[in-house]
Design a protein around this motif. Structure first.
Motif, PDB file in Angstrom:
ATOM      1  N   ARG A 171       0.649  -1.178  -0.033  1.00 10.52           N
ATOM      2  CA  ARG A 171       0.062  -0.198  -0.318  1.00 10.52           C
ATOM      3  C   ARG A 171       1.146   1.119  -0.118  1.00 10.52           C
ATOM      4  O   ARG A 171       0.712   2.634  -0.554  1.00 10.52           O
ATOM      5  CB  ARG A 171      -0.789   0.019   1.242  1.00 10.52           C
ATOM      6  CG  ARG A 171      -1.574  -0.863   1.031  1.00 10.52           C
ATOM      7  CD  ARG A 171      -3.204  -1.215   2.181  1.00 10.52           C
ATOM      8  NE  ARG A 171      -3.628  -2.149   2.624  1.00 10.52           N
ATOM      9  CZ  ARG A 171      -4.592  -2.232   3.845  1.00 10.52           C
ATOM     10  NH1 ARG A 171      -4.437  -1.831   4.903  1.00 10.52           N
ATOM     11  NH2 ARG A 171      -5.338  -3.743   3.088  1.00 10.52           N
ATOM     12  N   SER A 172       2.294   1.096   0.788  1.00 15.93           N
ATOM     13  CA  SER A 172       3.208   1.921   0.563  1.00 15.93           C
ATOM     14  C   SER A 172       3.800   2.485  -0.781  1.00 15.93           C
ATOM     15  O   SER A 172       4.327   1.129  -1.131  1.00 15.93           O
ATOM     16  CB  SER A 172       4.145   2.253   2.492  1.00 15.93           C
ATOM     17  OG  SER A 172       4.298   0.718   1.884  1.00 15.93           O
ATOM     18  N   THR A 173       4.549   2.773  -0.753  1.00 15.70           N
ATOM     19  CA  THR A 173       5.557   3.592  -2.196  1.00 15.70           C
ATOM     20  C   THR A 173       6.894   3.566  -1.724  1.00 15.70           C
ATOM     21  O   THR A 173       6.651   3.259  -0.636  1.00 15.70           O
ATOM     22  CB  THR A 173       5.388   4.854  -2.991  1.00 15.70           C
ATOM     23  OG1 THR A 173       5.599   5.970  -1.569  1.00 15.70           O
ATOM     24  CG2 THR A 173       3.863   5.190  -3.330  1.00 15.70           C
ATOM     25  N   MET A 174       7.335   3.260  -1.834  1.00 14.45           N
ATOM     26  CA  MET A 174       9.158   2.861  -2.133  1.00 14.45           C
ATOM     27  C   MET A 174       9.628   4.658  -1.056  1.00 14.45           C
ATOM     28  O   MET A 174      10.174   4.690  -0.469  1.00 14.45           O
ATOM     29  CB  MET A 174       9.716   2.360  -3.557  1.00 14.45           C
ATOM     30  CG  MET A 174      11.692   2.303  -2.507  1.00 14.45           C
ATOM     31  SD  MET A 174      11.704   0.996  -2.246  1.00 14.45           S
ATOM     32  CE  MET A 174      13.805   0.939  -2.818  1.00 14.45           C
ATOM     33  N   GLU A 175       9.421   5.178  -1.990  1.00 19.58           N
ATOM     34  CA  GLU A 175       9.222   6.993  -1.331  1.00 19.58           C
ATOM     35  C   GLU A 175       8.952   7.046   0.229  1.00 19.58           C
ATOM     36  O   GLU A 175      10.013   7.480   1.030  1.00 19.58           O
ATOM     37  CB  GLU A 175       9.227   7.880  -1.966  1.00 19.58           C
ATOM     38  CG  GLU A 175       9.132   8.975  -1.808  1.00 19.58           C
ATOM     39  CD  GLU A 175       8.502  10.319  -2.532  1.00 19.58           C
ATOM     40  OE1 GLU A 175       8.497  11.504  -2.582  1.00 19.58           O
ATOM     41  OE2 GLU A 175       7.282   9.934  -3.388  1.00 19.58           O
ATOM     42  N   GLU A 176       7.565   6.175   0.432  1.00 17.77           N
ATOM     43  CA  GLU A 176       7.090   6.383   1.569  1.00 17.77           C
ATOM     44  C   GLU A 176       7.961   6.113   2.999  1.00 17.77           C
ATOM     45  O   GLU A 176       8.294   5.872   4.050  1.00 17.77           O
ATOM     46  CB  GLU A 176       6.147   6.210   1.340  1.00 17.77           C
ATOM     47  CG  GLU A 176       4.785   7.036   0.513  1.00 17.77           C
ATOM     48  CD  GLU A 176       3.150   6.974   1.136  1.00 17.77           C
ATOM     49  OE1 GLU A 176       2.433   7.466   0.094  1.00 17.77           O
ATOM     50  OE2 GLU A 176       3.275   5.294   0.624  1.00 17.77           O
ATOM     51  N   ASP A 177       7.868   4.806   2.562  1.00 14.08           N
ATOM     52  CA  ASP A 177       9.007   3.745   3.163  1.00 14.08           C
ATOM     53  C   ASP A 177      10.445   3.608   3.865  1.00 14.08           C
ATOM     54  O   ASP A 177      10.208   3.253   4.300  1.00 14.08           O
ATOM     55  CB  ASP A 177       8.867   1.832   2.317  1.00 14.08           C
ATOM     56  CG  ASP A 177       7.504   1.189   2.133  1.00 14.08           C
ATOM     57  OD1 ASP A 177       7.112   1.576   3.497  1.00 14.08           O
ATOM     58  OD2 ASP A 177       7.728   0.693   1.808  1.00 14.08           O
ATOM     59  N   VAL A 178      10.935   4.735   2.336  1.00 10.87           N
ATOM     60  CA  VAL A 178      12.551   5.154   2.877  1.00 10.87           C
ATOM     61  C   VAL A 178      12.484   5.913   4.131  1.00 10.87           C
ATOM     62  O   VAL A 178      12.814   6.652   5.079  1.00 10.87           O
ATOM     63  CB  VAL A 178      13.013   5.674   1.487  1.00 10.87           C
ATOM     64  CG1 VAL A 178      14.089   6.538   1.623  1.00 10.87           C
ATOM     65  CG2 VAL A 178      13.822   4.587  -0.013  1.00 10.87           C
ATOM     66  N   ALA A 179      11.408   6.930   3.726  1.00  6.91           N
ATOM     67  CA  ALA A 179      11.089   8.079   3.905  1.00  6.91           C
ATOM     68  C   ALA A 179      10.622   7.589   5.685  1.00  6.91           C
ATOM     69  O   ALA A 179      10.888   9.151   6.429  1.00  6.91           O
ATOM     70  CB  ALA A 179      10.017   9.206   3.723  1.00  6.91           C
ATOM     71  N   ALA A 180      10.480   6.418   6.472  1.00  8.20           N
ATOM     72  CA  ALA A 180       9.312   6.227   6.641  1.00  8.20           C
ATOM     73  C   ALA A 180      10.944   5.210   7.376  1.00  8.20           C
ATOM     74  O   ALA A 180      10.544   5.756   9.570  1.00  8.20           O
ATOM     75  CB  ALA A 180       8.249   4.908   7.123  1.00  8.20           C
ATOM     76  N   GLU A 181      11.892   5.447   7.121  1.00  7.91           N
ATOM     77  CA  GLU A 181      13.205   5.293   8.398  1.00  7.91           C
ATOM     78  C   GLU A 181      13.835   6.183   8.807  1.00  7.91           C
ATOM     79  O   GLU A 181      14.412   7.362   8.729  1.00  7.91           O
ATOM     80  CB  GLU A 181      14.414   4.762   6.714  1.00  7.91           C
ATOM     81  CG  GLU A 181      13.707   3.781   6.312  1.00  7.91           C
ATOM     82  CD  GLU A 181      14.570   2.656   5.282  1.00  7.91           C
ATOM     83  OE1 GLU A 181      15.519   3.306   5.430  1.00  7.91           O
ATOM     84  OE2 GLU A 181      14.612   1.797   4.954  1.00  7.91           O
ATOM     85  N   HIS A 182      14.240   6.144  10.297  1.00  4.73           N
ATOM     86  CA  HIS A 182      14.730   7.105  10.475  1.00  4.73           C
ATOM     87  C   HIS A 182      16.531   6.740  11.414  1.00  4.73           C
ATOM     88  O   HIS A 182      16.354   5.592  11.647  1.00  4.73           O
ATOM     89  CB  HIS A 182      14.030   7.368  11.969  1.00  4.73           C
ATOM     90  CG  HIS A 182      12.898   8.176  11.283  1.00  4.73           C
ATOM     91  ND1 HIS A 182      13.043   8.987  11.213  1.00  4.73           N
ATOM     92  CD2 HIS A 182      11.617   7.862  11.774  1.00  4.73           C
ATOM     93  CE1 HIS A 182      11.492   9.506  10.839  1.00  4.73           C
ATOM     94  NE2 HIS A 182      10.341   8.380  11.175  1.00  4.73           N
TER      95      HIS A 182
END
Length: 317
Positions: free
Chosen positions: A23-34
């Motif tokens: 459901r999430s995009t690759m961009e969103e998954d990367v942005a969720a990493e901290h």
């Protein structure tokens, strides 16, 4: 693939496997990493993963920076596999750079080295060295993915910083950047990939001359050697990297294959890097106290560099 179970018994239209359609995009998954010591972002237009280092403390490969890079590198294949299942091409380029003005990375954590050497702690030296080669090896094999790796060097890359840049397919460097392997100045040698990468990009004779000289090289000199692929004006490095990506997007498939072929013709194995770190640890444990004092003087120089950067940044606000 067996369709998921449907309680109504309908069989006309199989229920899609939701795991194949995240459901999430690759961009969103990367942005969720901290991370504490790196910034990461995926540009969905160019499918470029940007990793910018910002070590806490000295601008070197601190244990914290190495830990973040390891976690980030582990996430890339997982995210790529997850999103590739949905039919999209999730990533084409990986770029590593630095947030610190004028500094890409100044290399190993020399204060940590000196502490472990004085303690005679072979295990901790080996652990640090293995963490370093894990990072450069993952770059060198492109995470076993059809991507192109790029080092964006907008400041000095010394020791391990130079090794990290050499582990990438392409090096983009600004004219003001300096490169060097200073380890010989305190009776050591760069043991985390420098010889392996330089011997393949140049030859063993030139690699040894560069390592033994201990001198600083300008970006122009390394461009003339063929070690730097793109030479950019100061302050224009990122634009040069973006232009390279934009210009070569339609040829990325062939470029990725060419770099993969280069790795097949002149492979660098993890075993090679590991064995060299064993030599590095043996050499480190033979350093004398005068050698360690020279190492610590270089550490103080790194501290002054960082302090100067922080002062300049504060004045600019």
């Amino acid at each position: 693939m067996t369709p998921p179970y449907r309680p109504d018994g309908a069989d006309a239209v199989p229920v899609p496997d939701v795991a194949a359609f995240p459901r999430s995009t690759m961009e969103e998954d990367v942005a969720a990493e901290h991370y504490d010591e790196i910034d990461v972002r995926l540009d969905p237009r160019t499918k470029t993963y940007w990793c910018m280092m910002r070590p806490d403390g000295r601008p070197s490969y601190t244990p914290g920076l190495l830990a973040d890079l390891s976690r980030m590198q582990g996430s890339i294949p997982r995210l790529f596999a997850r999103h590739a299942r949905s039919g999209e091409e999730p990533m084409r380029y990986f770029v590593v750079g630095s947030r610190i003005p004028g500094i890409f990375n100044l290399g190993g954590d020399l204060a940590l080295f000196a502490h472990h050497i004085r303690q005679g702690n072979r295990k901790h030296l080996s652990t640090y060295a293995r963490a370093c080669i894990d990072v450069v090896y993952n770059n060198a094999v492109n995470y076993e993915l059809p991507i192109v790796t790029i080092a964006l060097v907008q400041g000095d890359a010394l020791g391990g910083g130079f090794e990290a840049a050499l582990s990438c397919d392409i090096i983009v460097a600004e004219r003001g950047a300096k490169f060097g392997l200073p380890e010989v100045l305190f009776n050591m040698f760069p043991g985390m990939g420098a010889y392996s990468f330089l011997a393949r990009r140049l030859d063993s004779v030139q690699a040894e001359r560069m390592i033994m000289s201990g001198k600083l090289y300008t970006a122009q000199e390394l461009f003339d050697f063929g070690l730097i692929d793109i030479l950019a004006e100061d302050g224009k490095g990122r634009l040069a990297a973006e232009e390279y990506i934009r210009r070569n997007t339609k040829r990325q498939n062939s470029h990725s294959a060419i770099y993969r072929t280069r790795r097949r013709v002149n492979p660098i194995t993890y075993e090679e890097l590991r064995d060299i770190t064993d030599i590095w640890v043996d050499t480190a444990l033979r350093l004398s106290e005068p050698d360690l004092r020279k190492m610590m003087r270089l550490t103080m120089a790194q501290d002054r560099r960082r302090s100067a950067v922080e002062t300049h940044a504060a004045e600019a606000v």
